[in-house]
Design a protein around this motif. Structure first.
Motif, short mmCIF file in Angstrom:
data_model
loop_
_atom_site.label_atom_id
_atom_site.label_comp_id
_atom_site.label_asym_id
_atom_site.label_seq_id
_atom_site.Cartn_x
_atom_site.Cartn_y
_atom_site.Cartn_z
N GLY A 60 -6.87 -43.97 4.84
CA GLY A 60 -7.07 -44.74 3.71
C GLY A 60 -6.94 -44.09 2.47
O GLY A 60 -6.88 -42.89 2.16
N ASP A 61 -7.16 -44.96 1.45
CA ASP A 61 -7.10 -44.37 0.00
C ASP A 61 -8.48 -44.18 -0.61
O ASP A 61 -8.36 -43.88 -1.93
N GLY A 62 -9.57 -44.56 0.06
CA GLY A 62 -10.87 -44.32 -0.52
C GLY A 62 -11.40 -43.20 -0.61
O GLY A 62 -10.67 -42.00 -0.41
N PRO A 63 -12.52 -42.92 -1.15
CA PRO A 63 -13.00 -41.36 -1.56
C PRO A 63 -13.67 -40.66 -0.11
O PRO A 63 -13.52 -41.25 0.91
N ILE A 64 -13.74 -39.33 -0.03
CA ILE A 64 -14.35 -38.70 1.15
C ILE A 64 -15.74 -39.27 1.07
O ILE A 64 -16.64 -38.82 0.35
N VAL A 65 -16.21 -39.90 2.37
CA VAL A 65 -17.44 -40.27 2.70
C VAL A 65 -18.30 -39.16 3.56
O VAL A 65 -17.58 -38.88 4.55
N VAL A 66 -19.50 -38.62 3.38
CA VAL A 66 -20.29 -38.02 4.04
C VAL A 66 -21.31 -39.08 4.83
O VAL A 66 -22.18 -39.35 3.92
N PRO A 67 -21.12 -39.34 5.92
CA PRO A 67 -22.14 -40.34 6.32
C PRO A 67 -23.53 -39.90 6.49
O PRO A 67 -23.57 -38.63 6.73
N ALA A 68 -24.52 -40.85 6.42
CA ALA A 68 -25.99 -40.26 6.33
C ALA A 68 -26.09 -39.65 8.09
O ALA A 68 -25.80 -40.31 8.98
N GLY A 69 -27.05 -38.77 7.96
CA GLY A 69 -27.23 -37.94 9.25
C GLY A 69 -25.82 -37.38 9.81
O GLY A 69 -25.83 -36.97 10.95
N GLY A 70 -24.78 -37.35 9.27
CA GLY A 70 -23.43 -37.02 9.78
C GLY A 70 -22.70 -35.78 8.87
O GLY A 70 -23.47 -35.22 7.88
N SER A 71 -21.68 -35.53 9.02
CA SER A 71 -20.88 -34.45 8.29
C SER A 71 -19.38 -34.88 8.09
O SER A 71 -18.98 -35.83 8.86
#
Length: 216
Positions: A102-113
């Motif tokens: 997708g075109d969204g931001p780079i997300v760092v999930p909670a408790g993830g990487s």
């Protein structure tokens, strides 16, 4: 129990506790760090940990083309974060971020990487390359996260070869086009050599001679 036996029992207990502690460390989110080269940059700020940070340039020295930032970003908090920007202080390089999908931001999930760099992962492309740094240098890189803010570290600059090839720039410059040769000459099937004399291709030779004697 004798004093020597008690000392042996205590030593054995200490060994068991040490092994258990090491096993527990390898079971969490950081277990994959066992596969990371130990000399690569890493830093922790609040809930965010950045590991294996590198600046990867074109494989051949002197070639101008895009470079990339590669890293693994961990979020040990309870709220997801986004990577809003990556900057390279002291350079004019602009880093363009792109999520894996997708075109969204780079997300760092909670408790993830999230992994930046490599096929199928998010990317951070240094448009125009990084002319200010040479391979082997340490380049300051600043990751700006939505909640934690700026997280800075020094990353090694390496070429996209060997271990780093699969994490390097996806775009490689094309070799320059070869100009056509200007030495081609046209050779005619025959050459005219003017000598000032017309040379017929054949001579007419009479079969007999007419002799005229004077007075006859």
């Amino acid at each position: 129990m004798s004093r020597s036996l008690r000392r042996g029992a205590l030593a054995a207990t200490a060994v068991v506790i040490s092994i258990a502690a090491l096993s527990a460390c390898g079971a969490g989110n950081d277990a994959q760090t066992l596969e990371i080269r130990p000399d690569n940059a890493a830093v922790t700020v609040d809930d965010v940990k950045i590991q294996n940070a590198l600046v990867i340039t074109q494989p051949d020295p002197g070639v101008v083309g895009p470079a990339v930032v590669s890293a693994t970003v961990f979020n040990n908090g309870r709220t997801r974060q986004t990577i809003d920007s990556i900057t390279l202080p002291g350079t004019v390089g602009t880093v363009k971020l792109k999520a894996a999908e997708g075109d969204g931001p780079i997300v760092v999930p909670a408790g993830g990487s999230v992994v930046i760099g490599g096929q199928g992962n998010a990317t951070a492309t240094i448009e125009g390359g990084l002319r200010e740094a040479r391979n082997g240098d340490a380049q300051k890189v600043v990751f700006k996260l939505s909640k934690t803010g700026d997280v800075a570290l020094s990353a090694f600059v390496v070429p996209a070869k060997s271990y780093f090839k699969e994490y390097g720039p996806a775009e490689l410059p094309k070799p320059p086009a070869t100009a056509p040769s200007a030495t081609a000459t046209t050779t005619p099937s025959g050459t005219a050599t003017p000598s000032g004399t017309a040379t017929p291709s054949g001579t007419a030779t009479p079969t007999g001679e007419a002799s005229h004697a004077a007075g006859h």
